[in-house]
Enzyme design. Structure first.
Site, PDB file in Angstrom:
ATOM      1  N   LYS A 159     -10.575 -12.850  -7.455  1.00  0.00           N
ATOM      2  CA  LYS A 159      -9.354 -13.244  -6.720  1.00  0.00           C
ATOM      3  C   LYS A 159      -9.364 -14.744  -6.451  1.00  0.00           C
ATOM      4  O   LYS A 159      -8.379 -15.445  -6.709  1.00  0.00           O
ATOM      5  CB  LYS A 159      -9.274 -12.502  -5.394  1.00  0.00           C
ATOM      6  CG  LYS A 159      -8.257 -13.075  -4.397  1.00  0.00           C
ATOM      7  CD  LYS A 159      -8.154 -12.286  -3.111  1.00  0.00           C
ATOM      8  CE  LYS A 159      -9.024 -12.786  -2.027  1.00  0.00           C
ATOM      9  NZ  LYS A 159      -8.592 -13.999  -1.333  1.00  0.00           N
ATOM     10  N   ASN A 160     -10.465 -15.261  -5.954  1.00  0.00           N
ATOM     11  CA  ASN A 160     -10.472 -16.661  -5.511  1.00  0.00           C
ATOM     12  C   ASN A 160     -10.600 -17.653  -6.650  1.00  0.00           C
ATOM     13  O   ASN A 160     -10.442 -18.856  -6.446  1.00  0.00           O
ATOM     14  CB  ASN A 160     -11.559 -16.864  -4.456  1.00  0.00           C
ATOM     15  CG  ASN A 160     -11.220 -16.123  -3.166  1.00  0.00           C
ATOM     16  OD1 ASN A 160     -10.094 -15.627  -3.028  1.00  0.00           O
ATOM     17  ND2 ASN A 160     -12.166 -16.011  -2.276  1.00  0.00           N
ATOM     18  N   ARG A 199      -6.679 -21.292  10.271  1.00  0.00           N
ATOM     19  CA  ARG A 199      -6.522 -21.745   8.870  1.00  0.00           C
ATOM     20  C   ARG A 199      -5.668 -23.016   8.799  1.00  0.00           C
ATOM     21  O   ARG A 199      -4.629 -23.080   8.155  1.00  0.00           O
ATOM     22  CB  ARG A 199      -5.900 -20.627   8.015  1.00  0.00           C
ATOM     23  CG  ARG A 199      -6.538 -19.266   8.140  1.00  0.00           C
ATOM     24  CD  ARG A 199      -7.974 -19.168   7.706  1.00  0.00           C
ATOM     25  NE  ARG A 199      -8.193 -19.330   6.294  1.00  0.00           N
ATOM     26  CZ  ARG A 199      -8.128 -18.361   5.388  1.00  0.00           C
ATOM     27  NH1 ARG A 199      -7.757 -17.156   5.771  1.00  0.00           N
ATOM     28  NH2 ARG A 199      -8.370 -18.591   4.117  1.00  0.00           N
ATOM     29  N   PRO A 200      -6.061 -24.089   9.487  1.00  0.00           N
ATOM     30  CA  PRO A 200      -5.300 -25.348   9.435  1.00  0.00           C
ATOM     31  C   PRO A 200      -5.318 -25.965   8.032  1.00  0.00           C
ATOM     32  O   PRO A 200      -6.130 -25.573   7.188  1.00  0.00           O
ATOM     33  CB  PRO A 200      -6.048 -26.235  10.431  1.00  0.00           C
ATOM     34  CG  PRO A 200      -7.408 -25.686  10.509  1.00  0.00           C
ATOM     35  CD  PRO A 200      -7.290 -24.197  10.273  1.00  0.00           C
ATOM     36  N   ILE A 201      -4.423 -26.913   7.802  1.00  0.00           N
ATOM     37  CA  ILE A 201      -4.381 -27.572   6.481  1.00  0.00           C
ATOM     38  C   ILE A 201      -4.506 -29.087   6.625  1.00  0.00           C
ATOM     39  O   ILE A 201      -4.103 -29.844   5.740  1.00  0.00           O
ATOM     40  CB  ILE A 201      -3.092 -27.200   5.709  1.00  0.00           C
ATOM     41  CG1 ILE A 201      -1.832 -27.543   6.520  1.00  0.00           C
ATOM     42  CG2 ILE A 201      -3.097 -25.728   5.322  1.00  0.00           C
ATOM     43  CD1 ILE A 201      -0.534 -27.403   5.700  1.00  0.00           C
ATOM     44  N   ASP A 202      -5.062 -29.541   7.734  1.00  0.00           N
ATOM     45  CA  ASP A 202      -5.198 -30.983   7.980  1.00  0.00           C
ATOM     46  C   ASP A 202      -6.007 -31.685   6.888  1.00  0.00           C
ATOM     47  O   ASP A 202      -5.649 -32.781   6.433  1.00  0.00           O
ATOM     48  CB  ASP A 202      -5.822 -31.237   9.356  1.00  0.00           C
ATOM     49  CG  ASP A 202      -7.148 -30.493   9.517  1.00  0.00           C
ATOM     50  OD1 ASP A 202      -7.199 -29.282   9.192  1.00  0.00           O
ATOM     51  OD2 ASP A 202      -8.149 -31.103   9.923  1.00  0.00           O
ATOM     52  N   ASP A 233     -17.423 -14.263   3.122  1.00  0.00           N
ATOM     53  CA  ASP A 233     -16.610 -13.132   2.638  1.00  0.00           C
ATOM     54  C   ASP A 233     -17.401 -11.846   2.494  1.00  0.00           C
ATOM     55  O   ASP A 233     -16.807 -10.801   2.195  1.00  0.00           O
ATOM     56  CB  ASP A 233     -15.964 -13.494   1.287  1.00  0.00           C
ATOM     57  CG  ASP A 233     -14.974 -14.636   1.424  1.00  0.00           C
ATOM     58  OD1 ASP A 233     -14.591 -15.219   0.399  1.00  0.00           O
ATOM     59  OD2 ASP A 233     -14.599 -14.967   2.568  1.00  0.00           O
ATOM     60  N   ILE A 254     -18.329 -20.092   9.368  1.00  0.00           N
ATOM     61  CA  ILE A 254     -17.222 -20.692   8.615  1.00  0.00           C
ATOM     62  C   ILE A 254     -15.880 -20.489   9.302  1.00  0.00           C
ATOM     63  O   ILE A 254     -15.119 -21.442   9.491  1.00  0.00           O
ATOM     64  CB  ILE A 254     -17.170 -20.122   7.165  1.00  0.00           C
ATOM     65  CG1 ILE A 254     -18.506 -20.345   6.453  1.00  0.00           C
ATOM     66  CG2 ILE A 254     -16.000 -20.728   6.383  1.00  0.00           C
ATOM     67  CD1 ILE A 254     -18.845 -21.793   6.161  1.00  0.00           C
ATOM     68  N   CYS A 288      -4.236 -16.470   9.961  1.00  0.00           N
ATOM     69  CA  CYS A 288      -4.357 -15.029   9.736  1.00  0.00           C
ATOM     70  C   CYS A 288      -5.359 -14.552  10.785  1.00  0.00           C
ATOM     71  O   CYS A 288      -5.846 -15.325  11.604  1.00  0.00           O
ATOM     72  CB  CYS A 288      -4.841 -14.766   8.321  1.00  0.00           C
ATOM     73  SG  CYS A 288      -6.450 -15.448   8.019  1.00  0.00           S
ATOM     74  N   ARG A 329      -5.235  -6.557  -1.116  1.00  0.00           N
ATOM     75  CA  ARG A 329      -5.014  -8.000  -1.371  1.00  0.00           C
ATOM     76  C   ARG A 329      -6.082  -8.534  -2.315  1.00  0.00           C
ATOM     77  O   ARG A 329      -5.847  -9.443  -3.106  1.00  0.00           O
ATOM     78  CB  ARG A 329      -5.078  -8.783  -0.051  1.00  0.00           C
ATOM     79  CG  ARG A 329      -3.836  -8.718   0.807  1.00  0.00           C
ATOM     80  CD  ARG A 329      -3.872  -9.818   1.841  1.00  0.00           C
ATOM     81  NE  ARG A 329      -4.282 -11.063   1.204  1.00  0.00           N
ATOM     82  CZ  ARG A 329      -5.088 -11.968   1.799  1.00  0.00           C
ATOM     83  NH1 ARG A 329      -5.542 -11.761   3.009  1.00  0.00           N
ATOM     84  NH2 ARG A 329      -5.425 -13.082   1.173  1.00  0.00           N
ATOM     85  N   ARG A 332      -1.485 -16.814   2.463  1.00  0.00           N
ATOM     86  CA  ARG A 332      -2.080 -18.110   2.761  1.00  0.00           C
ATOM     87  C   ARG A 332      -2.248 -18.946   1.505  1.00  0.00           C
ATOM     88  O   ARG A 332      -2.080 -20.138   1.524  1.00  0.00           O
ATOM     89  CB  ARG A 332      -3.443 -17.871   3.418  1.00  0.00           C
ATOM     90  CG  ARG A 332      -3.460 -18.153   4.887  1.00  0.00           C
ATOM     91  CD  ARG A 332      -4.843 -18.515   5.300  1.00  0.00           C
ATOM     92  NE  ARG A 332      -5.377 -19.608   4.505  1.00  0.00           N
ATOM     93  CZ  ARG A 332      -5.020 -20.883   4.651  1.00  0.00           C
ATOM     94  NH1 ARG A 332      -4.096 -21.189   5.509  1.00  0.00           N
ATOM     95  NH2 ARG A 332      -5.540 -21.850   3.924  1.00  0.00           N
TER      96      ARG A 332
END
Ligand code: EPZ
Length: 419
Positions: A22-23, A121-124, A308, A330, A116, A400, A92
């Protein structure tokens, strides 16, 4: 219905084939946007996140279809820089399209991907890094517009080796002017797979390590050609099934399992006295039902123990002989599965991001609810090691990232079905 029924209490015997990662596939689907032609993604996992990404790409003009287990993405007529806000909110990984859309269109309008249950889950880190390449971001209430007159290659040092931010910089750098040097990039195998796809399509990318930090150098302005690329097997799905047999005991073969990406989980299995035999076709695991507790383990950046697999490990430690401690380093909120495990009789206490698990003799099957992807997989493992019947509802969270976890565990002899 939306549930999984499992009858627990038996060891696992059999062979199952590990699906594509998936990733790895999600950033490669985004990368296909940079190819003005048809990209063929082989061994593509049939999972909900791929469906979502497919909808996002179709929403900006890509034509996509499946043939057997290959996904064909024709991005020739991709034409829209505005994401379908409803789909973005659902997944996401839509943020992964940011770099590719900037490279293709010079502009991207998208919702904040949102947090989530495992964290904000920031995107800075993404936005600061892209800002250094000439991207300006206009923030609105619940969406943002990123634009770049001209993407410019530069030296970028990430404050922490974010997987998604690394992927966005790599994808933006493909069409940037000049060279981009990304320092402190994420070391995950999925980053290497993305670079392998791009290099096969003609990109000029070099990956090296200096003083323990990954450095990726991307030559911008190279036109990409349509290619076929095979997605590597999913190390987290393989690790999930390995933890299942470490918990329940048995003898399984995980076909195609990518052992070279699974060093931490293989070392852990051997510490738990499992016999792990790595072959070029996959991994054989022979184990007794877990007994040894784990004094202390923390999740960390690859190649250390992956976040994970943390919930799945936590599940099997509930029946070890003694006290185990797991620290989630994490994500800030990734112990969500604990209340559901307590419903099955687990004795777990939480302090911040540290879980202390005191082993009990057995878990008891009951009704539980998946709250997120890996916690859902952990509940399936708990059902496998429990006495009696367990019903895990909200199966869609598990779908998912797992094509069909019931099918795979049924291959390994578990009495388990979607209901
Ligand atoms: C990727 O998420 C994976 N998802 C995750 O897998 C995985 O757990 C994670 O990497 C770590 O390995 C995909 O690849 C689709 P990060 P990502 O950016 O890119 C913080 C699964 O179960 N951070 O490396 O979001 C962040 O909050 C999923 O398959 C910032 O603070 O991970 C987190 O605490 C879950 N600001 C940490 O860094 C940012 O701008 C690691 O995040 C970005 C991240």
């Amino acid at each position: 219905m939306d549930s999984i029924h499992v009858r627990g209490g038996n060891p696992l015997f059999g062979e199952t084939k590990i699906q594509g990662s998936k990733n790895a596939v999600l950033p490669i689907m985004a990368a296909a946007l940079l190819v003005e032609g048809v990209s063929v993604i082989e061994n593509c996992p049939k999972i909900a996140d791929v469906d979502h990404m497919q909808k996002l790409l179709a929403g900006i003009g890509c034509v996509i279809h499946w043939r057997n287990r290959s996904l064909y993405i024709n991005a020739e007529n991709a034409n829209d820089n505005k994401m379908n806000s409803e789909s973005v909110g659902k997944m996401r990984s839509s943020i992964m399209l940011l770099g590719a859309m900037l490279g293709r269109f010079g502009k991207a309008v998208m919702n904040y991907p949102g947090g989530c249950v495992i964290g904000a889950r920031p995107i800075d880190i993404h936005l600061n890094a892209l800002g250094k390449m000439g991207v300006t971001v206009k923030k609105e209430k619940n969406y943002f517009t990123a634009t770049s007159e001209k993407l410019t290659g530069t030296v970028i040092e990430l404050p922490s080796p974010s997987v998604g931010a690394s992927e966005n910089v790599i994808l933006a750098a493909i069409n940037a002017e000049g060279i981009t040097t990304l320092r402190n990039a994420a070391p995950e195998p999925e980053i290497v797979a993305l670079c392998d796809f791009l290099k096969k399509a003609g990109a000029k990318i070099d990956i090296k390590t200096e003083e323990g930090k990954v450095i990726i150098v991307i030559q911008g302005g190279v036109r990409l050609n349509p290619v076929s690329f095979r997605i590597p097997a999913d190390r987290i799905v393989a690790g999930t099934y390995m933890l299942g047999v470490l918990g329940a005991g048995g003898h399984v073969f995980l076909k195609d399992a990518p052992a070279s990406h699974m060093r931490a989980i293989i070392e852990l299995a051997r510490e738990m006295n499992a016999d792990v035999n790595v072959t070029d076709k996959g991994i054989a695991v022979l184990a007794d039902c877990i007994t040894k507790p784990l004094k202390y383990l923390e999740t960390d950046i690859y190649p250390l123990f992956p976040t994970d697999l943390q919930s799945q490990l936590l599940s099997i430690l509930t029946i070890a002989d003694g006290e185990s401690v797991i620290c989630e380093k994490i994500f800030e909120d990734r112990l969500k599965v604990v209340p559901q495990l307590r419903k099955m009789g687990a004795d777990i206490s939480i302090s911040g991001n540290i879980a202390t698990i005191r082993g009990v003799s057995r878990l008891k099957g009951t009704k539980v609810k998946a709250k997120e992807l890996r916690g859902g997989a952990a509940l399936v493992i708990a059902g496998i090691i429990a006495e009696g019947n367990t019903i895990i509802s909200k199966r869609q969270f598990i779908e998912r990232g797992y094509e069909d976890i019931a099918r795979d565990f049924r291959d390994l002899g578990v009495i388990i079905n979607n209901v």
